[in-house]
Design a protein around this motif. Sequence first.
Motif, PDB file in Angstrom:
ATOM      1  N   ARG A   1      12.901 -15.437 -10.856  1.00 26.44           N
ATOM      2  CA  ARG A   1      12.187 -16.168 -12.199  1.00 26.44           C
ATOM      3  C   ARG A   1      12.298 -15.146 -13.287  1.00 26.44           C
ATOM      4  O   ARG A   1      12.055 -14.009 -13.201  1.00 26.44           O
ATOM      5  CB  ARG A   1      10.809 -16.350 -11.912  1.00 26.44           C
ATOM      6  N   ARG A   2      12.647 -15.897 -14.420  1.00 27.00           N
ATOM      7  CA  ARG A   2      12.550 -14.983 -15.669  1.00 27.00           C
ATOM      8  C   ARG A   2      11.339 -15.027 -16.139  1.00 27.00           C
ATOM      9  O   ARG A   2      10.654 -16.121 -16.363  1.00 27.00           O
ATOM     10  CB  ARG A   2      13.616 -15.575 -16.703  1.00 27.00           C
ATOM     11  N   ARG A   3      10.866 -13.859 -16.816  1.00 25.26           N
ATOM     12  CA  ARG A   3       9.595 -13.738 -17.550  1.00 25.26           C
ATOM     13  C   ARG A   3       9.767 -13.448 -19.071  1.00 25.26           C
ATOM     14  O   ARG A   3      10.769 -12.665 -19.192  1.00 25.26           O
ATOM     15  CB  ARG A   3       8.519 -12.918 -16.988  1.00 25.26           C
TER      16      ARG A   3
ATOM     17  N   SER B   1      10.758  -6.677  -9.166  1.00 22.84           N
ATOM     18  CA  SER B   1      10.009  -7.048 -10.621  1.00 22.84           C
ATOM     19  C   SER B   1      10.945  -5.916 -11.775  1.00 22.84           C
ATOM     20  O   SER B   1      10.771  -4.617 -11.406  1.00 22.84           O
ATOM     21  CB  SER B   1       8.771  -6.964 -10.516  1.00 22.84           C
TER      22      SER B   1
ATOM     23  N   ASN C   1       9.923 -24.376 -16.848  1.00 22.74           N
ATOM     24  CA  ASN C   1       9.119 -23.152 -17.373  1.00 22.74           C
ATOM     25  C   ASN C   1       7.578 -23.557 -16.923  1.00 22.74           C
ATOM     26  O   ASN C   1       7.150 -24.890 -16.609  1.00 22.74           O
ATOM     27  CB  ASN C   1       9.074 -23.331 -18.711  1.00 22.74           C
TER      28      ASN C   1
ATOM     29  N   ARG D   1       7.661 -12.793 -22.355  1.00 25.79           N
ATOM     30  CA  ARG D   1       6.690 -12.641 -23.222  1.00 25.79           C
ATOM     31  C   ARG D   1       6.749 -12.409 -24.754  1.00 25.79           C
ATOM     32  O   ARG D   1       7.520 -11.402 -25.117  1.00 25.79           O
ATOM     33  CB  ARG D   1       5.936 -11.364 -22.581  1.00 25.79           C
TER      34      ARG D   1
ATOM     35  N   ASP E   1       3.815 -16.900 -23.030  1.00 31.16           N
ATOM     36  CA  ASP E   1       3.963 -16.463 -21.787  1.00 31.16           C
ATOM     37  C   ASP E   1       4.914 -17.592 -20.855  1.00 31.16           C
ATOM     38  O   ASP E   1       4.372 -18.662 -20.732  1.00 31.16           O
ATOM     39  CB  ASP E   1       2.997 -16.003 -20.975  1.00 31.16           C
TER      40      ASP E   1
ATOM     41  N   SER F   1      14.386 -21.829 -21.716  1.00 27.16           N
ATOM     42  CA  SER F   1      13.200 -21.656 -21.803  1.00 27.16           C
ATOM     43  C   SER F   1      12.710 -21.913 -23.304  1.00 27.16           C
ATOM     44  O   SER F   1      11.627 -22.763 -23.731  1.00 27.16           O
ATOM     45  CB  SER F   1      13.098 -19.907 -21.758  1.00 27.16           C
TER      46      SER F   1
ATOM     47  N   ASP G   1       7.138 -18.233 -17.377  1.00 30.53           N
ATOM     48  CA  ASP G   1       7.770 -18.170 -16.291  1.00 30.53           C
ATOM     49  C   ASP G   1       8.836 -19.079 -15.938  1.00 30.53           C
ATOM     50  O   ASP G   1       8.522 -20.210 -15.741  1.00 30.53           O
ATOM     51  CB  ASP G   1       6.312 -18.159 -15.186  1.00 30.53           C
ATOM     52  N   ASP G   2       9.899 -18.612 -15.799  1.00 31.38           N
ATOM     53  CA  ASP G   2      10.947 -19.707 -15.829  1.00 31.38           C
ATOM     54  C   ASP G   2      11.903 -19.586 -14.531  1.00 31.38           C
ATOM     55  O   ASP G   2      12.140 -18.457 -14.278  1.00 31.38           O
ATOM     56  CB  ASP G   2      12.011 -19.596 -17.110  1.00 31.38           C
TER      57      ASP G   2
END
Length: 842
Positions: free
Chosen positions: A341-343, A394, A272, A345, A303, A104, A305-306
């Motif tokens: 998926r990794r998030r 989640s 990403n 923020r 932000d 990321s 989303d990966d």
Amino acid sequence: MKTILLTGAAALALATPALAVAAEAPADIVAPPADDAAADGGTIIVTGTRSRSVRTVADSPVPIDVIEPAELKATGRTGLKEVLGQIVPSLTMPALGGGGTSASVRPISIRGLSGDYLLVLVNGKRRHTTSLINNLSRISGGSTPVDIDLIPTNAVGRIEVLRDGAAAQYGSDAISGVINIILDDSPEGGEFSSTAGQLYEKGGALLQQQIGYGTRIGDGGFVRFAVEGKYHDRADSSAEPVPYIYPFINGAPDPREANADHLIAGGYGRSNRDKIINGSLNAELPVGDALKLYGFSTLSYRDIDDKRGSAFAAPTGYGGLANVQGQTVLPQVYPSGFQARRRIREWDGQGTLGLKGTIGAWDFDVSSSYGRDHVRLGAVGTLNPSLGPSSKTSFFMGKQVQALWVNNVDLSRDYDIGLAEPLSVAVGVEHRWEKFQNIAGEPDSYRDGGYVIPADGTPFGQLYGGRSPSPGLVSFTGTSPADQSSISRNNLAAYVDLSTSITRGWFVGVAGRFEHYDDSAGDTVSGKFSTRYEIAPGFALRGGVNTGFRAPSLAQTAFSTTQNTVTVIGNNRVSTISKFLPVNSIAALALGAKALKPEKSLNFTGGFTFERGPARLTVDAYQIRVDDRIVKTEFLGTASNGGTAIRDILIANGVANVDSAQFFTNAIDTRTRGVDVVAEYTVRTAGLGSFRLNAAYSYNKTKILKVIDNPAQLAPLNVTLFGRQAQRDLVAALPRTKLVLSNDWSLDRFHALLRVTRYGSYVESSNVASGDRRFGAKWVTDLDVSYELSERVTLSAGANNLFDVYPDRNGLIAYDGSGAYGNFAPFGLSGGFYYGRVSVKF
């Protein structure tokens, strides 16, 4: 003799082969007049010198380059990392350095060293580092560099790149060089720009909007704002389909396979989906006759989303074999498999307030700066299989926070001691406070729910019945209270910097710095000597020697995590649960870990500069030796590296239910040798406009001089602490050579920049020689064309990787179809990117 910089598209490069300069120009070529050259080349540098005397690039005793805003725009790139990767030959950035946060926030390398050895300044003040440690990256693994992508590109007035060690002048981290990002201080006017584009075949849509505006305040002051917003979608260069998505039915493929999408890597190339908003402020206000109050700041929200690092999982396996994560799928939750998926923020900001002016014969600058990077980690589209079919999908995985507070007092003055130039004296003191926090996530992201897969008559039950899935999330695991940490330290420093010209052509500079840390870094002393001697008008020799250091980052001392990971051993992928141990933890100490100490460096540089008329050439060779480099150990406890003996030590010291462990250690000494060559030549014609021809070449080679012996605790176990793949990644994973050739052409309202870059070959190594994969050199062409419709409106179009070049198809293809082109290509894995841009000044 004072020499003058010819700015242009190559002033930003860090190296080149010489360009031949014709003895006599054709009749239609007009050399720039002396006053024009002065106006064009009189860029005054502020990086690497604390002298009150005016110095230009050509006057500098060490190599330094200046990148102008127009050159930043002409790359077509939208983040400063990728911009500098395009135009600075000794700076490289792998397409995919590794999984987790390393995918990321991509790691960078400069002069063969990680971004940790590069100091980043903004308006001459130290910038805070990222809180996201590159713990899973094979290139620059364990680094926590400054994330320059969180500075808006339209806020930049220019960038100065110092290609030499400067720890004696600026402190820790300035081993391979210094990047000083100088914010735009134009007192009036504004500009709006919009850029849109995408990859030729692989998607990766981009939309970037920028606006900047400045106005005068008070009597001679100004304030300037800049804001940019960017959306960049992921791209997928997967090459092989997954053969089966659904569980077999009575030994035969499920009929639904006929309509299923079997190409499911979903992020190999660019993993990403980014949404970024960056903002900045830069202001200055005179206070009376001799004082100026100044301030600048940046604020960013990102932000991400990966998909990278979160391997696809399916109930069946690749080619009918059990998937390495097959038992984690739970078909009751994901009957068709899934890709987690990794998030991320992230809020990032830094603000600086200062006062500068003159008291008597002394110039002074007093400032205070505070920066903070706050990251919230999450996961979506996954599960904790140990919770069973009731698992949520989640999760909140935890937070990482890095803070830095810096206070500076800098003084300088000149003394006339009868030499060709006054003796410039600069002294100063600095206080730094920094803090790192690793904060736990929700329990469901890491706990063991105790679920056992029932041995029923389903295909899934027949394969995995009776097994207990691994605790935590599939592919990554949340931060547990046991991994949580909070650590801080203070640093006090003092420096002195002396410089003068002994004769009209002979400059000498000496600097020294003392620093005290209140943690294991202790006390450090560094020094620097530099000189420049002009042998003849336009030709000068220059060089120097300096010692430096890099204190271990707080993240390297305190970071801890437990993760489900897939390790490649030879050509096989092995699923393991690994624990990354804080270096001062009981378990790490039991394995022989020691408190981290500063890395020490010794740098030599020497070269020459030549400048005559429109031609300029610089050649600089260097050697950087770094002792006690901090690296990650191997996975200790795997079947081939300590096995049950290591796991018994871990269990005895409170770490159970893991297959292996790692920690940071001062393990190796390295030597990097290289050369940077920069050449540029400007041609102005009567009818065809002006041409700025530039070439840049960088070569460097790193050698491992020493690897520490295993600690006494591991000596009887025949353990490899720092193995073949890790060693090879240090010396062979990056191209040793990079050549950049460019032509910047201007004709009336038309402007075009053509850049051709040759990236040298590199190797993605394995822990066995038979698993090594070599990727050949590639030529990549970039083109940016613009036309001024009016004084205020400019249209541009261009391409990065115009001819859609890919790395060699020589990678190890994973079960999800990714890997065909390897991971380390510095020019990306997804081919050509094409864009358009409109700019409006107001």
